[in-house]
Design an enzyme around this catalytic site. Structure first.
Site, PDB file in Angstrom:
ATOM      1  N   TYR A  76       1.031  -1.014  -0.118  1.00 20.27           N
ATOM      2  CA  TYR A  76      -0.028   0.430   0.304  1.00 20.27           C
ATOM      3  C   TYR A  76       0.744   1.140   0.466  1.00 20.27           C
ATOM      4  O   TYR A  76       0.458   2.139  -0.434  1.00 20.27           O
ATOM      5  CB  TYR A  76      -0.671  -0.151   1.072  1.00 20.27           C
ATOM      6  CG  TYR A  76      -0.633   0.103   2.332  1.00 20.27           C
ATOM      7  CD1 TYR A  76       0.027   1.763   2.803  1.00 20.27           C
ATOM      8  CD2 TYR A  76      -0.109  -0.494   3.310  1.00 20.27           C
ATOM      9  CE1 TYR A  76       0.007   1.293   4.064  1.00 20.27           C
ATOM     10  CE2 TYR A  76       0.317  -0.744   4.322  1.00 20.27           C
ATOM     11  CZ  TYR A  76       0.560   0.704   5.065  1.00 20.27           C
ATOM     12  OH  TYR A  76       0.869   0.951   6.582  1.00 20.27           O
ATOM     13  N   HIS A 170     -10.268  -5.130   8.930  1.00 17.69           N
ATOM     14  CA  HIS A 170      -9.139  -4.899   8.126  1.00 17.69           C
ATOM     15  C   HIS A 170      -8.020  -5.662   7.980  1.00 17.69           C
ATOM     16  O   HIS A 170      -7.846  -5.880   7.070  1.00 17.69           O
ATOM     17  CB  HIS A 170      -7.939  -4.224   9.525  1.00 17.69           C
ATOM     18  CG  HIS A 170      -7.145  -3.456   8.640  1.00 17.69           C
ATOM     19  ND1 HIS A 170      -7.447  -1.327   8.503  1.00 17.69           N
ATOM     20  CD2 HIS A 170      -5.882  -3.294   9.013  1.00 17.69           C
ATOM     21  CE1 HIS A 170      -6.601  -1.676   7.652  1.00 17.69           C
ATOM     22  NE2 HIS A 170      -5.769  -2.250   8.404  1.00 17.69           N
ATOM     23  N   LYS A 171      -8.133  -6.910   8.909  1.00 17.17           N
ATOM     24  CA  LYS A 171      -7.798  -8.443   8.585  1.00 17.17           C
ATOM     25  C   LYS A 171      -7.981  -9.636   8.813  1.00 17.17           C
ATOM     26  O   LYS A 171      -8.458  -9.389   9.885  1.00 17.17           O
ATOM     27  CB  LYS A 171      -5.982  -8.135   8.160  1.00 17.17           C
ATOM     28  CG  LYS A 171      -5.277  -7.158   8.205  1.00 17.17           C
ATOM     29  CD  LYS A 171      -3.239  -7.388   8.727  1.00 17.17           C
ATOM     30  CE  LYS A 171      -2.553  -5.782   8.255  1.00 17.17           C
ATOM     31  NZ  LYS A 171      -1.176  -6.455   9.277  1.00 17.17           N
ATOM     32  N   TYR A 174      -7.218  -9.323  12.153  1.00 18.14           N
ATOM     33  CA  TYR A 174      -7.520  -8.975  13.208  1.00 18.14           C
ATOM     34  C   TYR A 174      -8.925  -8.908  13.117  1.00 18.14           C
ATOM     35  O   TYR A 174      -9.808  -7.848  13.070  1.00 18.14           O
ATOM     36  CB  TYR A 174      -7.151  -7.132  12.899  1.00 18.14           C
ATOM     37  CG  TYR A 174      -6.347  -6.540  12.682  1.00 18.14           C
ATOM     38  CD1 TYR A 174      -4.615  -7.722  13.726  1.00 18.14           C
ATOM     39  CD2 TYR A 174      -5.218  -6.265  12.125  1.00 18.14           C
ATOM     40  CE1 TYR A 174      -3.673  -7.304  13.641  1.00 18.14           C
ATOM     41  CE2 TYR A 174      -3.774  -5.782  11.828  1.00 18.14           C
ATOM     42  CZ  TYR A 174      -2.884  -6.242  12.819  1.00 18.14           C
ATOM     43  OH  TYR A 174      -1.787  -5.957  12.916  1.00 18.14           O
ATOM     44  N   ASP A 181      -7.257   2.993   8.731  1.00 15.75           N
ATOM     45  CA  ASP A 181      -7.450   2.878   7.713  1.00 15.75           C
ATOM     46  C   ASP A 181      -7.503   2.042   6.348  1.00 15.75           C
ATOM     47  O   ASP A 181      -7.590   2.630   4.990  1.00 15.75           O
ATOM     48  CB  ASP A 181      -5.707   2.843   8.315  1.00 15.75           C
ATOM     49  CG  ASP A 181      -5.190   2.780   9.070  1.00 15.75           C
ATOM     50  OD1 ASP A 181      -5.730   3.197  10.607  1.00 15.75           O
ATOM     51  OD2 ASP A 181      -4.026   2.598   9.524  1.00 15.75           O
ATOM     52  N   ARG A 251      -2.927  10.297  11.331  1.00 12.14           N
ATOM     53  CA  ARG A 251      -3.127   9.400  10.001  1.00 12.14           C
ATOM     54  C   ARG A 251      -3.784   9.067  10.035  1.00 12.14           C
ATOM     55  O   ARG A 251      -4.465   8.925   8.621  1.00 12.14           O
ATOM     56  CB  ARG A 251      -1.413   8.579  10.133  1.00 12.14           C
ATOM     57  CG  ARG A 251      -1.524   8.484   8.571  1.00 12.14           C
ATOM     58  CD  ARG A 251      -0.001   8.050   8.047  1.00 12.14           C
ATOM     59  NE  ARG A 251      -0.023   7.112   8.797  1.00 12.14           N
ATOM     60  CZ  ARG A 251       1.445   6.450   9.438  1.00 12.14           C
ATOM     61  NH1 ARG A 251       2.580   7.618   9.237  1.00 12.14           N
ATOM     62  NH2 ARG A 251       2.616   5.601   9.753  1.00 12.14           N
ATOM     63  N   SER A 252      -4.448   8.671  11.098  1.00 18.62           N
ATOM     64  CA  SER A 252      -5.589   7.477  10.298  1.00 18.62           C
ATOM     65  C   SER A 252      -6.946   8.594  10.063  1.00 18.62           C
ATOM     66  O   SER A 252      -7.500   7.634   8.898  1.00 18.62           O
ATOM     67  CB  SER A 252      -5.470   6.584  12.010  1.00 18.62           C
ATOM     68  OG  SER A 252      -6.577   7.666  12.658  1.00 18.62           O
ATOM     69  N   ILE A 253      -6.441   9.468  10.698  1.00 17.11           N
ATOM     70  CA  ILE A 253      -8.158  10.273  10.959  1.00 17.11           C
ATOM     71  C   ILE A 253      -8.135  10.651   8.791  1.00 17.11           C
ATOM     72  O   ILE A 253      -8.804  11.107   8.250  1.00 17.11           O
ATOM     73  CB  ILE A 253      -8.145  11.247  11.232  1.00 17.11           C
ATOM     74  CG1 ILE A 253      -8.825  11.087  12.511  1.00 17.11           C
ATOM     75  CG2 ILE A 253      -9.983  12.681  10.649  1.00 17.11           C
ATOM     76  CD1 ILE A 253      -8.319  12.038  13.675  1.00 17.11           C
ATOM     77  N   GLY A 254      -6.505  10.952   8.467  1.00 14.59           N
ATOM     78  CA  GLY A 254      -6.368  11.688   7.395  1.00 14.59           C
ATOM     79  C   GLY A 254      -6.159  10.443   6.174  1.00 14.59           C
ATOM     80  O   GLY A 254      -7.099  10.530   5.013  1.00 14.59           O
TER      81      GLY A 254
END
Length: 410
Positions: A76, A170-171, A174, A181, A251-254
């Site tokens: 990614y 997510h995976k 998980y 993300d 970054r997660s909010i990004g």
């Protein structure tokens, strides 16, 4: 055009100028060895987007080397950086940019469409993101291997484990967890695929992923979104009442904001869910703006300001600058947010960019990686986020920096 020779790409550049954007079927390129790079400088008058792209090409002669990778990997981080090259090519059709993307894909996507290093059975949503690079390659070359690879990634989404209400895990690893993300990793590809090949039949399912995150990960007090949500509330990091992780990671909010502005490219204005997604974007835009530092940037832990250990972080700030700017340019957000985006970009270029003698640039203060759970265990605490290592020119910062520069025409 900027006069900088990238010897490792000269042949590919010529090839691409003839073939990449034609509709003829072409043979697979052989893998080329990287050669030492030219010492010529990048013009100080270049736009920031070109400066960063040419910097990456100079430091990483083959795109698979991005993020200091030693061998090609379907990943990614490469996809994010190369998607920014794809957008840059639209504004500045330098054939080297197209070659750089194609070389990466062609090392990994085999003639039969199988993808090297990719394992569908892990159901890792991160690995759907590189599929975004395949649409243009398929459209312009009509090579079946690109379509086959896209179909494989679509097959992953069809089998992706879900929460009880239909949100993608997510995976596989998980279980029962949605992370912010993941919205960027899966949904832009999913939306483009369903519009391109299915007449948009799955757009409601794309929207459902955002609905689930909004419903379960939003903090009613700040309006910000938590990094992760565990439906079963079993993870040690998960709040026992709500299932959310303990902190707001910029970054997660990004990732989430970029997912919204990119997915909206594929939602017709008359689609029932389009206004809903625009509403989510406006809500997070308003909430996030309250936490912008006077420097124009945002802190690693979004709401904690200059608390000891916290720092102004470049990847989240770049993602926000891009999302605000594109949101305004597309008419999703009020014009006032363009100033928020420009202030963010000013902060990055004035405080966190280093310019080298050869004109290459280095974007500092990027969090290298952060997650939840796993081994060694990541607890989502304040101390965890502020102590993760930093990396200069991390592609999770450089890609969004290029995208922000393009949206702001800087």
């Amino acid at each position: 055009m900027i006069n900088i020779k990238l010897n490792g790409l000269k042949i590919a550049s010529l090839f691409i100028s003839l073939a990449f954007f034609s509709c003829k079927t072409v043979a697979q390129d052989p893998i080329k060895k990287a050669e030492p790079q030219s010492q010529e400088t990048i013009s100080k008058d270049s736009k920031w987007s070109d400066k960063m792209a040419l910097t990456l090409m100079k430091r990483y002669p083959e795109a698979y080397m991005i993020d200091d990778a030693k061998a090609p990997k379907w990943d990614y981080v490469h996809a994010l950086a190369l998607y920014s090259f794809e957008e840059l090519y639209k504004k500045n059709p330098d054939p080297r940019y197209a070659a750089y993307i194609k070389n990466y894909v062609d090392i990994l996507v085999q003639n039969d469409g199988t993808i090297k290093t990719y394992e569908l059975e892990k159901y890792n949503i991160d690995l759907v993101l590189p599929g975004r690079l395949l649409f243009n390659l398929y459209e312009t070359t009509k090579e079946k291997r690109y379509l086959t690879a896209m179909q494989t990634l679509k097959k992953q989404l069809e089998g992706q484990p879900r929460t009880s209400e239909g949100g993608f895990w997510h995976k596989q690893l998980y279980t029962n967890q949605m992370w912010l993300d993941g919205l960027y990793m899966g949904e832009p590809f999913y939306a483009q695929y369903t519009i391109t090949f299915e007449n948009g039949k799955n757009l409601d399912d794309v929207a459902k992923q955002f609905e689930q995150i909004q419903l379960h990960a939003t903090d009613p007090k700040t309006g910000l979104l938590y990094h992760g949500w565990d439906e079963k509330k079993l993870m040690p990091w998960a709040n026992k009442q709500t299932g959310v992780s303990p902190n707001f990671w910029s970054r997660s909010i990004g990732w989430y904001m970029m997912a919204l502005v990119d997915v909206l490219d594929y939602f017709p204005k008359d689609h029932p869910k389009q206004k809903e997604l625009v509403g989510y974007l406006n809500t997070i835009a308003a909430s996030l703006a309250k936490f912008q530092d006077k420097s124009g940037m945002w802190y690693q832990v979004t709401d904690q300001g200059a608390k000891e250990g916290n720092y102004l972080e470049s990847s989240g700030t770049s993602m926000f600058a891009y999302s605000y700017a594109k949101g305004v340019n597309k008419g999703y957000l009020p014009a006032k947010y363009k100033k928020v985006a420009n202030n963010a970009f000013d902060g990055l270029t004035k405080q966190l960019i280093k310019i080298e003698a050869d004109g290459t640039i280095t974007l500092t203060q990027a969090c290298a990686v952060a997650g939840l759970g796993g081994n060694p265990y990541r607890d989502g605490s304040y101390e965890y986020y502020v102590n993760e290592r930093k990396k200069d020119n991390d592609p999770k910062a450089t890609g969004p920096f290029i995208l922000a520069a393009l949206e702001l025409n800087r």
